[in-house]
Scaffold this active site. Structure first.
Site, PDB file in Angstrom:
ATOM      1  N   GLN A 105      15.297 -48.344 -20.567  1.00 14.25           N
ATOM      2  CA  GLN A 105      13.893 -48.282 -21.004  1.00 14.25           C
ATOM      3  C   GLN A 105      13.046 -48.847 -19.868  1.00 14.25           C
ATOM      4  O   GLN A 105      13.213 -50.009 -19.495  1.00 14.25           O
ATOM      5  CB  GLN A 105      13.685 -49.109 -22.271  1.00 14.25           C
ATOM      6  CG  GLN A 105      12.239 -49.093 -22.741  1.00 14.25           C
ATOM      7  CD  GLN A 105      12.013 -49.921 -24.002  1.00 14.25           C
ATOM      8  OE1 GLN A 105      12.236 -51.125 -24.011  1.00 14.25           O
ATOM      9  NE2 GLN A 105      11.576 -49.262 -25.057  1.00 14.25           N
ATOM     10  N   TYR A 180       2.264 -51.839 -24.506  1.00 10.74           N
ATOM     11  CA  TYR A 180       2.435 -51.984 -23.056  1.00 10.74           C
ATOM     12  C   TYR A 180       1.458 -51.042 -22.341  1.00 10.74           C
ATOM     13  O   TYR A 180       0.709 -50.313 -22.978  1.00 10.74           O
ATOM     14  CB  TYR A 180       3.903 -51.726 -22.673  1.00 10.74           C
ATOM     15  CG  TYR A 180       4.815 -52.718 -23.344  1.00 10.74           C
ATOM     16  CD1 TYR A 180       4.949 -54.007 -22.849  1.00 10.74           C
ATOM     17  CD2 TYR A 180       5.470 -52.394 -24.524  1.00 10.74           C
ATOM     18  CE1 TYR A 180       5.734 -54.951 -23.494  1.00 10.74           C
ATOM     19  CE2 TYR A 180       6.262 -53.328 -25.184  1.00 10.74           C
ATOM     20  CZ  TYR A 180       6.388 -54.605 -24.663  1.00 10.74           C
ATOM     21  OH  TYR A 180       7.152 -55.531 -25.314  1.00 10.74           O
ATOM     22  N   ARG A 354      18.069 -52.984 -35.606  1.00 13.41           N
ATOM     23  CA  ARG A 354      18.662 -54.120 -36.310  1.00 13.41           C
ATOM     24  C   ARG A 354      19.986 -53.800 -36.993  1.00 13.41           C
ATOM     25  O   ARG A 354      20.889 -54.649 -37.032  1.00 13.41           O
ATOM     26  CB  ARG A 354      17.651 -54.677 -37.315  1.00 13.41           C
ATOM     27  CG  ARG A 354      16.504 -55.389 -36.637  1.00 13.41           C
ATOM     28  CD  ARG A 354      15.330 -55.560 -37.552  1.00 13.41           C
ATOM     29  NE  ARG A 354      14.707 -54.268 -37.868  1.00 13.41           N
ATOM     30  CZ  ARG A 354      13.688 -54.112 -38.702  1.00 13.41           C
ATOM     31  NH1 ARG A 354      13.185 -55.167 -39.315  1.00 13.41           N
ATOM     32  NH2 ARG A 354      13.171 -52.913 -38.917  1.00 13.41           N
TER      33      ARG A 354
HETATM   34  C1  LIG Z   1      15.260 -58.389 -31.459  1.00 12.93           C
HETATM   35  C2  LIG Z   1      14.419 -57.152 -31.232  1.00 12.93           C
HETATM   36  C3  LIG Z   1      13.891 -56.908 -29.963  1.00 12.93           C
HETATM   37  C4  LIG Z   1      13.169 -55.736 -29.731  1.00 12.93           C
HETATM   38  N1  LIG Z   1      12.751 -55.441 -28.455  1.00 12.93           N
HETATM   39  C5  LIG Z   1      12.260 -54.215 -28.170  1.00 12.93           C
HETATM   40  C6  LIG Z   1      12.045 -53.804 -26.825  1.00 12.93           C
HETATM   41  O1  LIG Z   1      12.302 -54.544 -25.873  1.00 12.93           O
HETATM   42  N2  LIG Z   1      11.552 -52.562 -26.619  1.00 12.93           N
HETATM   43  C7  LIG Z   1      11.270 -51.705 -27.645  1.00 12.93           C
HETATM   44  O2  LIG Z   1      10.830 -50.596 -27.401  1.00 12.93           O
HETATM   45  N3  LIG Z   1      11.462 -52.070 -28.930  1.00 12.93           N
HETATM   46  C8  LIG Z   1      11.976 -53.280 -29.214  1.00 12.93           C
HETATM   47  N4  LIG Z   1      12.264 -53.619 -30.516  1.00 12.93           N
HETATM   48  C9  LIG Z   1      11.939 -52.664 -31.588  1.00 12.93           C
HETATM   49  C10 LIG Z   1      13.163 -51.773 -31.938  1.00 12.93           C
HETATM   50  O3  LIG Z   1      13.530 -50.917 -30.874  1.00 12.93           O
HETATM   51  C11 LIG Z   1      12.847 -50.905 -33.153  1.00 12.93           C
HETATM   52  O4  LIG Z   1      11.711 -50.135 -32.828  1.00 12.93           O
HETATM   53  C12 LIG Z   1      12.603 -51.736 -34.416  1.00 12.93           C
HETATM   54  O5  LIG Z   1      13.558 -52.768 -34.539  1.00 12.93           O
HETATM   55  C13 LIG Z   1      12.659 -50.863 -35.664  1.00 12.93           C
HETATM   56  O6  LIG Z   1      13.890 -50.218 -35.770  1.00 12.93           O
HETATM   57  P1  LIG Z   1      15.057 -50.712 -36.814  1.00 12.93           P
HETATM   58  O7  LIG Z   1      14.488 -50.679 -38.179  1.00 12.93           O
HETATM   59  O8  LIG Z   1      16.179 -49.731 -36.621  1.00 12.93           O
HETATM   60  O9  LIG Z   1      15.434 -52.098 -36.395  1.00 12.93           O
HETATM   61  C14 LIG Z   1      12.945 -54.801 -30.786  1.00 12.93           C
HETATM   62  C15 LIG Z   1      13.473 -55.086 -32.051  1.00 12.93           C
HETATM   63  C16 LIG Z   1      14.202 -56.232 -32.290  1.00 12.93           C
HETATM   64  C17 LIG Z   1      14.776 -56.468 -33.659  1.00 12.93           C
END
Ligand SMILES: Cc1cc2nc3c(=O)[nH]c(=O)nc-3n(C[C@H](O)[C@H](O)[C@H](O)COP(=O)(O)O)c2cc1C
Length: 411
Positions: A105, A180, A354
């Site tokens: 990314q 961003y 997650r």
């Molecule tokens: C610990 C953590 C760190 C994250 N860091 C980023 C990141 O660096 N870049 C990004 O695009 N999304 C980041 N996200 C968002 C996730 O990519 C995703 O969009 C979000 O968790 C929702 O998806 P899920 O329901 O499958 O967890 C982060 C999420 C979590 C839980």
């Protein structure tokens, strides 16, 4: 079972994304690992991504690789430079050993930066003016980019993509969401320009599309080029699903190979991104007092949010209806039934954060019928683990080994 679900492809079937073939339809979404102290990819980072590969994922995404020193939001982000190459190679090799693909990314923070030093006192953004996030670090103003800045940043993205290719990555994901720099162009909350880069969603997408084209020219024959966008910013004055549909059309026309559909903004609406509130520990565990202050302010603004599975489905469907290109559904995918729902709705694959942090072997377990659900309780404590010595992990497990996180991946 509906007709559409009968005709939807199995999530375990391979798919093409530009020049890349994914072995199945499961992508580990980028989740800031906290495993690149001082910008150096660590052994822990390689071990972490290797676990997703071993666990059956089609592709894992390394979060938040900064395209330039000023493009960093934090010091501890992977830096896309020559010095990182041996460590990045160790990382891609660890994932490839298990037959999965790996994506970098690539991102520029723009005005969203907590760096103690920048080459300019005023960080770049789509428009100048008061810088809410920078106010905490004494950078009260942001600077609107001119065409020369845009040229330079587009070239930085292209150079980062070339470096990713050299390091053995199969794909790059251009971060256009969550607040961003490129998202600061797409967002009407930030973008107040009166030239061809501001106004309606088509104009606001012009610079992000220029970056995409530059990256495609640089590596598009060899790597899949993916864009992550917001299907909603989740605020009164932010971009909507209707805007996202227009942006998706622009990116499709520019040649993107896949869009990952996310939502919410780090500063204004993180609860939208997660479909649930941030934990108190994420506030108190923040890296610096500045971050802590910023997060306390955010927490005070947070509305009550009840988590529900597939929380971006309605918004994402509007984008699905607008384009023919491959789309990854993301947001609250928790079970095999959720995956089937996404496929039945015409999404080509799913991205999960997650659920896979909770169980890196989930895809294999889905495949052999050993699991139907991830078992993540959406406590969001993994967000606070980003700043600990071992880096991001599920709090229901033992923390990661800090010693591995202090060692360069190639050492
Ligand atoms: C610990 C953590 C760190 C994250 N860091 C980023 C990141 O660096 N870049 C990004 O695009 N999304 C980041 N996200 C968002 C996730 O990519 C995703 O969009 C979000 O968790 C929702 O998806 P899920 O329901 O499958 O967890 C982060 C999420 C979590 C839980």
């Amino acid at each position: 079972m509906s007709v559409s679900s009968i005709s939807a492809p199995s999530p375990f079937r391979a798919m093409r994304v530009g020049p890349m073939t994914l072995r199945n339809r499961f992508i580990k979404s980028a989740t800031n690992e906290g495993m690149a102290k001082g910008g150096v990819p660590s052994k822990m980072l390689a071990k972490w991504h290797e676990a997703f590969a071993k666990g059956g994922i089609g592709m894992t995404t390394v979060a938040y690789c900064a395209v330039s020193p000023d493009g960093r939001t934090f010091i501890d982000q992977v830096s896309m430079n020559e010095q990182s190459l041996p460590d990045l190679r160790a990382l891609t090799e660890a994932v490839h050993r298990h037959g999965a693909a790996i994506c970098a990314q690539i991102t520029h923070g723009g005005a969203f930066t907590f760096l103690p030093e920048l080459t300019s006192g005023r960080p770049m953004s789509s428009s100048g003016g008061f810088n809410a996030v920078g106010a905490l670090s004494g950078r009260f103003l942001r600077r609107g980019m001119n065409e020369a800045d845009m040229e330079q940043v587009a070239e930085e993205f292209a150079a980062a993509a070339r470096l990713a290719r050299e390091a053995g990555f199969d794909a790059v994901e251009i971060h256009m969401g969550h607040g961003y720099l490129l998202s600061q162009f797409l967002s009407p909350m930030y973008n107040k320009r009166r030239d061809q880069y501001g106004g309606g969603p088509e104009n606001r997408a012009r610079f992000p599309a220029m970056v995409l084209k530059r990256v495609l020219e640089a590596v598009g024959q060899d790597l899949a080029v993916i864009c992550k966008i917001c299907v909603t910013e989740g605020t009164k004055t932010g971009a909507t699903a209707e805007d996202a549909a227009v942006v998706a059309r622009v990116l499709e026309a520019a040649g993107a190979h896949l869009l990952v559909l996310s939502g919410g903004m780090n500063v204004e609406s993180p609860w939208i991104m997660f479909g649930s509130p941030l934990p108190k520990a994420a506030v108190e565990g923040a890296q610096s007092w500045l971050m802590k202050m910023a997060m306390r302010i955010l927490k005070a603004k947070e509305p009550r949010t009840e988590f529900h599975e597939m929380y971006f489905l309605e918004h994402s469907r509007k984008v699905r209806a607008a384009v023919r290109m491959p789309l990854a559904y993301l947001g609250g995918v928790e079970s095999l039934a959720n995956v089937a729902q996404a496929m039945a709705d015409g999404f080509d694959c799913v991205a999960m954060g997650r659920a896979l942090i909770r169980n890196p072997a989930l895809v294999n377990e889905f495949h052999v019928g050993q699991a139907e659900k991830a078992g993540c309780n959406r406590c969001n404590e993994c967000v606070s683990m980003m700043y600990t010595a071992g880096g991001t992990s599920c709090v229901l497990d033992a923390p990661n080994d800090p010693a591995l996180n202090a060692m360069p991946a190639a050492a």
